[in-house]
Design a protein around this motif. Structure first.
Motif, short mmCIF file in Angstrom:
data_model
loop_
_atom_site.label_atom_id
_atom_site.label_comp_id
_atom_site.label_asym_id
_atom_site.label_seq_id
_atom_site.Cartn_x
_atom_site.Cartn_y
_atom_site.Cartn_z
N ASP A 2 -66.27 108.11 129.51
CA ASP A 2 -64.94 108.56 129.92
C ASP A 2 -64.43 107.73 131.09
OD1 ASP A 2 -66.47 109.51 131.98
OD2 ASP A 2 -66.03 111.62 131.65
N SER A 3 -63.18 107.98 131.49
CA SER A 3 -62.52 107.14 132.51
C SER A 3 -63.18 107.30 133.88
CB SER A 3 -61.04 107.47 132.58
OG SER A 3 -60.86 108.79 133.05
N ILE A 4 -63.76 108.46 134.16
CA ILE A 4 -64.42 108.67 135.46
C ILE A 4 -65.64 107.76 135.56
CG2 ILE A 4 -65.66 110.32 136.89
CD1 ILE A 4 -63.82 112.48 135.78
N ASP A 5 -66.43 107.66 134.48
CA ASP A 5 -67.60 106.78 134.49
C ASP A 5 -67.18 105.31 134.62
OD1 ASP A 5 -69.33 108.90 134.28
OD2 ASP A 5 -69.52 108.74 132.09
N VAL A 6 -66.12 104.93 133.94
CA VAL A 6 -65.64 103.55 134.00
C VAL A 6 -65.16 103.24 135.42
CG1 VAL A 6 -63.88 101.95 133.17
CG2 VAL A 6 -65.07 103.43 131.56
N ASP A 7 -64.42 104.18 136.03
CA ASP A 7 -63.94 103.97 137.40
C ASP A 7 -65.11 103.87 138.37
OD1 ASP A 7 -61.33 104.00 136.53
OD2 ASP A 7 -60.98 106.11 137.08
N ARG A 8 -66.11 104.70 138.20
CA ARG A 8 -67.28 104.67 139.08
C ARG A 8 -68.04 103.36 138.89
NH1 ARG A 8 -70.72 109.44 137.90
NH2 ARG A 8 -68.81 110.49 138.45
N LEU A 9 -68.17 102.90 137.65
CA LEU A 9 -68.84 101.64 137.35
C LEU A 9 -68.06 100.47 137.95
CD1 LEU A 9 -71.17 100.26 135.83
CD2 LEU A 9 -69.70 100.20 133.83
N ARG A 10 -66.76 100.49 137.80
CA ARG A 10 -65.92 99.43 138.35
C ARG A 10 -66.00 99.40 139.87
NH1 ARG A 10 -60.74 100.08 135.76
NH2 ARG A 10 -61.71 98.93 134.08
N SER A 11 -66.00 100.56 140.50
CA SER A 11 -66.11 100.65 141.95
C SER A 11 -67.46 100.11 142.42
CB SER A 11 -65.93 102.10 142.40
OG SER A 11 -66.20 102.22 143.78
N GLY A 12 -68.52 100.46 141.72
CA GLY A 12 -69.85 99.97 142.07
C GLY A 12 -69.95 98.46 141.91
N LEU A 13 -69.33 97.93 140.85
CA LEU A 13 -69.35 96.49 140.61
C LEU A 13 -68.54 95.76 141.68
CD1 LEU A 13 -70.33 94.28 138.74
CD2 LEU A 13 -68.31 94.63 137.34
N ASP A 14 -67.39 96.32 142.06
CA ASP A 14 -66.58 95.72 143.12
C ASP A 14 -67.36 95.67 144.44
OD1 ASP A 14 -64.47 95.31 141.41
OD2 ASP A 14 -63.35 97.09 142.05
N THR A 15 -68.08 96.74 144.75
CA THR A 15 -68.90 96.78 145.97
C THR A 15 -70.00 95.74 145.92
OG1 THR A 15 -68.44 99.15 146.20
CG2 THR A 15 -70.33 98.26 147.42
N LEU A 16 -70.65 95.62 144.78
CA LEU A 16 -71.72 94.64 144.61
C LEU A 16 -71.18 93.22 144.75
CD1 LEU A 16 -74.70 94.13 143.94
CD2 LEU A 16 -74.05 94.15 141.53
N LEU A 17 -70.05 92.93 144.12
CA LEU A 17 -69.44 91.60 144.23
C LEU A 17 -69.03 91.28 145.67
CD1 LEU A 17 -67.33 91.42 140.95
CD2 LEU A 17 -69.41 90.14 141.50
N GLN A 18 -68.52 92.25 146.38
CA GLN A 18 -68.16 92.05 147.78
C GLN A 18 -69.40 91.75 148.61
OE1 GLN A 18 -65.20 91.72 149.19
NE2 GLN A 18 -66.20 91.32 151.14
N GLN A 19 -70.51 92.43 148.35
CA GLN A 19 -71.76 92.19 149.06
C GLN A 19 -72.29 90.78 148.76
OE1 GLN A 19 -73.27 94.16 151.34
NE2 GLN A 19 -74.69 92.49 151.67
N VAL A 20 -72.21 90.34 147.51
CA VAL A 20 -72.64 88.99 147.15
C VAL A 20 -71.79 87.96 147.87
CG1 VAL A 20 -72.71 87.34 145.24
CG2 VAL A 20 -73.63 89.63 144.93
N HIS A 21 -70.48 88.18 147.91
CA HIS A 21 -69.59 87.26 148.61
C HIS A 21 -69.93 87.19 150.10
CE1 HIS A 21 -66.01 85.02 149.68
NE2 HIS A 21 -65.72 85.96 150.56
N THR A 22 -70.16 88.33 150.73
CA THR A 22 -70.52 88.38 152.15
C THR A 22 -71.83 87.65 152.40
OG1 THR A 22 -69.38 90.50 152.38
CG2 THR A 22 -70.99 89.95 154.07
N ASP A 23 -72.83 87.90 151.56
CA ASP A 23 -74.13 87.25 151.72
C ASP A 23 -74.02 85.74 151.51
OD1 ASP A 23 -75.26 89.70 152.24
OD2 ASP A 23 -76.21 89.91 150.28
#
Length: 167
Positions: A2-23
């Motif tokens: 459902d859309s809640i799971d997709v939004d949560r997955l997208r948010s987690g992926l955005d956080t992970l990508l931001q961490q990779v960029h920072t590192d």
């Protein structure tokens, strides 16, 4: 999904990508700092010195004129190699110090800290009425402790409750 799971997955992926960029940004800055350094290696108490850049490029070899008069060509060559190896060792050490991650903070212990006198076998003298009313139960074996065996408080139903100091 459902859309809640997709939004949560997208948010987690955005956080992970931001961490990779920072590192990645941090690692590039560390690498550039290392590349700007100059490392010096020594031989024969400074009679021969070698300077390297942080990239490992040799910048300069200096031989004290007295060394050239005092030693033969083979020995001077060995001193130059010794200075080069010293500089490379120092460069490796600098690289490791720059890129070694800081130690992880200690994790809080889940085992409560307790003084050995918290438990009846060590807090009551043998043969006293309190010790007799708190015999170890067969279902609760002793736990090894530097001060002697420790029995869980549950094996002493008549004993006062055990309090643990704050960790």
């Amino acid at each position: 999904m459902d859309s809640i799971d997709v939004d949560r997955l997208r948010s987690g992926l955005d956080t992970l990508l931001q961490q990779v960029h920072t590192d990645t940004t941090r690692i590039v800055a560390l690498q550039e700092d290392l590349w700007r350094r100059e490392i010096t290696g020594y031989a024969a108490d400074g009679a021969v010195t070698v300077r390297l850049s942080g990239t490992g490029t040799f910048l300069d070899v200096t031989i004290d004129p007295d060394t050239l008069r005092r030693y033969d060509a083979f020995t001077v060559g060995q001193l130059v190699l010794t200075a080069i190896n010293d500089a490379l060792t120092r460069l490796q050490s600098a690289t490791q110090s720059v890129f070694t991650p800081p130690p992880a903070p200690p994790t809080p212990s889940t085992t409560p800290a307790y003084p050995p006198t918290s438990y009846p076998p060590t807090s009551y003298p043998p043969g006293s009425a309190s010790a007799a009313s708190c015999p170890p139960g067969p279902a609760y074996p002793a736990v090894s402790h530097p001060a002697g065996p420790v029995y869980p408080a549950a094996s002493y139903p008549a004993c006062p409750p055990v309090s643990y100091p704050a960790a």
